[in-house]
Design a protein around this motif. Structure first.
Motif, PDB file in Angstrom:
ATOM      1  N   ARG A   1     -43.098 -19.990-100.959  1.00 14.97           N
ATOM      2  CA  ARG A   1     -41.885 -20.784-101.179  1.00 14.97           C
ATOM      3  C   ARG A   1     -41.602 -20.852-102.680  1.00 14.97           C
ATOM      4  NH1 ARG A   1     -42.074 -26.479 -98.801  1.00 14.97           N
ATOM      5  NH2 ARG A   1     -39.834 -26.233 -98.385  1.00 14.97           N
TER       6      ARG A   1
ATOM      7  N   VAL B   1     -35.024 -24.785-103.069  1.00 15.80           N
ATOM      8  CA  VAL B   1     -36.143 -24.026-102.536  1.00 15.80           C
ATOM      9  C   VAL B   1     -35.620 -22.787-101.820  1.00 15.80           C
ATOM     10  CG1 VAL B   1     -36.223 -25.271-100.332  1.00 15.80           C
ATOM     11  CG2 VAL B   1     -38.293 -24.153-101.215  1.00 15.80           C
TER      12      VAL B   1
ATOM     13  N   ASP C   1     -37.300 -20.424 -99.013  1.00 20.89           N
ATOM     14  CA  ASP C   1     -38.462 -20.577 -98.149  1.00 20.89           C
ATOM     15  C   ASP C   1     -39.206 -19.281 -97.860  1.00 20.89           C
ATOM     16  OD1 ASP C   1     -38.457 -23.433 -97.611  1.00 20.89           O
ATOM     17  OD2 ASP C   1     -36.542 -23.064 -96.622  1.00 20.89           O
TER      18      ASP C   1
END
Length: 700
Positions: free
Chosen positions: A589, A603, A605
């Motif tokens: 991540r 973020v 992932d």
């Protein structure tokens, strides 16, 4: 002898040698095994950066200390600790303070962004909007650049670093004129109840006079004025003094006539008088304290009879021994930046230097450095935990410092002298500057440096944990890039090691792009391809799960990835975002610290995934530092910086991958420049932008 027996002997020998080597390593670092894995800290490490102290000022029962990187501190004369007073300062590069003679709570601060004022003795500051944009004041040159108007104490005169001279109040400002050759204004001295203004620079002294048509130049002399002082409790003082070259100019009648006081016989050869403080005693006698400099040498002289006789009063200097980067300092003062006789006690005096602040309470005989605790004048950049559990910080001016529990901090680079540098042609002035980023593997330390006096970025390498160093420039740009950068020139901002080969290093130079070393930093080459934008703050990270994958965060542009160690680049997203930091956990991540309406953490992932907003923090300013636990990929910390407003940084932690967040308690100053979890993840170490290292216990 059978093979199993031989193999057992060999295995025992290898293990024994390894254990012995580790034991010796631990002995050298002063750490035992349990301390290496879980260091226990005292809570705060003060020495992690460098700056200057342009001014120290005593007013009433308080002392004020000015910094060019950390703002302003205040303390009572009998107190033992400074406290920051920066609420409302949008910029912490302060050059000078001016106290209002009729209001003990009213001060003006000249900064690199303009003039701020406080009406509550520093509790809150606000910008004088009437001055407009582009007005700057810089330490060293802007010595006494402000003065209260004698006939109207709601107005001030000011002269800035570009030579412009103003008359200012809360409603408007007018331009009086410009200094000869637009040189930085060092002092402004009102004369004739504000109908005249003396404006000094390092080259000239100019008198502006007011008439019905406005302001004009009455006279201008090629006679410099580095500093000035007058009766600070009077709006229209009769006694004023100006310092310049090897003399003082003194007036007793408000500027109608001037007396020259020569210091030729008292000054060292080549020295220049550049700072002055005066005290007019009730008996009518005048006391002077002046500072001189010659290169980086500096000293003081004192006269107790209005300049007839001069002497060096210093008999003893009590140097502060707590700063690991200054333990070598003995003898003379660093270059003095301000001198100040206490207005309420002529036997007490203060001075500030580039790296310290001093007080004498016995008429100048004995001086004590850093006589009040808690003003670490720092500009931190990065910190890491090493394989043996020590902590290394990289900062401005003081370079690299190592910390370990139960011992004093150690200055690693630069140090006093030259014997520790393998390059014989290198001098200290060619390496002292801003240490930006540092990596370590075993006994090896590599850091990126931008020296003040050299024309290019450098990499410094130690194979013996800081005992000796080699300075490397091979393959790096021959000079600083000055276009397409985050700041005024391209610094070597980010350095990371390849997760698959610690001898392969990646260096991000703002405005110049990615550079790669295959041999541990001794030789560099420009990456065969570059991202479309080569701006960078701190956002460079190597993927621990995919060899050759490297991510580049370009502020105001977005995030790029190379999947082939720099031979090609792809834009991944976050277009237009201000990317300050990137980090990736072992699960793949990728996290990006950015700024929106509030500090934001995005973020990605995994490969092929889109960026998404993970958290918008209820805080002021920017998100600038990310740390991920080495033992738990779901434990993440984020640091915010509160530039302006309250100048208050915050730190948040999540233990579930970013779903829930908790604010950690602590004094982080303006905010975090970098953060790191300890090897056993029970401590989060936070390097402040303007402060020191704060250690937070986070064990559950």
């Amino acid at each position: 002898m059978n093979r199993k027996y031989i193999f057992s002997i060999l295995l025992f020998a290898v293990v024994s040698i390894t254990v012995l080597s580790l034991s010796r390593l631990n002995e050298q670092s002063g750490l035992h095994a349990n301390e290496m894995s879980c260091p226990k800290w005292n809570g705060f490490e003060a020495w992690s950066g460098g700056g200057a102290y342009p001014q120290v000022l005593a007013e009433g029962d308080d002392i004020y200390l000015v910094s060019d990187v950390a703002g302003i501190w205040k303390a009572g004369k009998d107190e033992s600790n400074w406290r920051h007073i920066t609420n409302g300062l949008d910029i912490l590069r302060v050059a000078a303070l001016l106290a209002h003679p009729n209001d003990a709570s009213h001060f003006y601060a000249a900064t690199s962004k303009g003039i701020y004022q406080t009406l509550d003795a520093g509790a809150n500051w606000s910008l004088l909007d009437s001055l407009g944009a582009g007005v700057k004041f810089w330490r060293w040159n802007s010595v006494r650049p402000m003065a209260i108007h004698p006939a109207d104490d709601s107005k001030i005169f000011a002269g800035d670093a570009r030579g412009n001279v103003y008359l200012i109040d809360n409603e408007e400002s007018i331009v009086i004129g410009t200094s000869p050759r637009a040189k930085a204004v060092t002092v402004v001295v009102p004369l004739d109840m504000g109908n005249k203004l003396l404006v000094g620079t390092a080259e000239s002294t100019t008198i502006f006079i007011r008439n019905d048509q406005g302001w004009r130049v009455e006279s201008s002399l090629t006679e410099n004025a580095y500093d000035a002082d007058w009766d600070r409790n009077l709006l229209a003082p009769a006694n004023m003094v100006i310092a310049g070259e090897r003399r003082l100019k003194l007036t007793r009648d408000g500027g109608d006539s001037w007396q020259t006081i020569s210091l030729d016989n008292a000054l060292p050869s080549g020295a220049i008088v550049h700072r002055v403080s005066m005290f007019n005693e009730q008996s009518g006698n005048t006391k002077f304290l002046v500072a001189w400099f010659a290169g980086w040498r500096s000293g003081i002289l004192q006269s107790n009879d209005a300049g007839v006789n001069w002497n060096d009063p210093v008999q003893k200097r009590n140097f502060d021994s707590s700063n690991p980067t200054r333990t070598w300092k003995k003898g003379s003062f660093d270059r003095v930046m301000s001198v100040h006789i206490d207005p309420s006690d002529s036997g007490t005096a203060y001075l500030s230097t580039y790296w310290g602040y001093w007080r004498s309470q016995d008429d100048g005989k004995t001086w004590t450095e850093n006589f009040i605790n808690g003003a670490p004048n720092t500009a931190g950049s990065s910190l890491i935990y090493t394989d043996n559990g020590e902590l290394i910080t990289a900062s401005m001016d003081i370079g690299l410092v190592s910390y370990a529990p139960n011992r004093s901090a150690l200055s690693l680079f630069p140090k006093a002298g030259r014997s520790y540098i393998k390059n014989s042609f290198i001098d200290t002035w060619d390496i002292a500057g801003h240490a930006w980023s540092v990596v370590s593997h075993g006994q090896k330390i590599v850091a990126s440096i931008s020296p003040w006096s050299a024309n290019q970025n450098q990499v410094v390498i130690s194979e013996d944990f800081g005992a000796s160093w080699e300075v490397v420039t091979s393959g790096l740009p021959l000079e600083y890039v000055k276009e397409g950068t985050v700041w005024e020139k391209g610094y070597a901002r980010a350095l990371v090691k390849d997760p698959y080969n610690p001898e392969k290093l990646y260096l991000a130079i703002d405005g110049a792009g990615l550079f790669v070393s295959e041999n541990g930093g001794y030789q560099w080459s420009e990456s065969s391809a570059q991202p479309d934008s080569v701006k960078i703050y701190n956002g460079l990270v190597a993927d621990p799960n995919h060899q050759g994958y490297l991510y580049w965060g370009a502020p105001g542009v977005g995030v790029y990835v190379t999947k082939d160690a720099g031979r090609s680049w792809i834009f991944t997203g976050l277009r237009g975002k201000a990317i300050y930091d990137l980090e990736m956990n072992t699960d793949g991540r990728l996290f990006a610290a950015t700024q929106g309406a509030k500090p934001e953490l995005f973020v990605k992932d995994g490969l092929g995934k889109q960026w998404r907003l993970l958290k918008s923090f209820d805080a002021y300013g920017t998100a600038e530092a990310i740390a991920i636990s080495p033992n738990d990929p779901n434990t993440i910390a984020i640091g915010t910086n509160g530039w302006g407003n309250e100048n208050k940084g915050q730190v948040f932690i999540s233990r579930d991958g970013g779903i829930q967040w908790t604010e950690l308690e602590g004094d982080f100053g303006v905010g975090a420049a970098d953060m790191a979890f300890s090897p056993c993840s029970d401590t989060l170490s936070v390097l402040q932008y303007a402060g020191g290292v704060v250690h937070l216990s986070i064990a559950e």
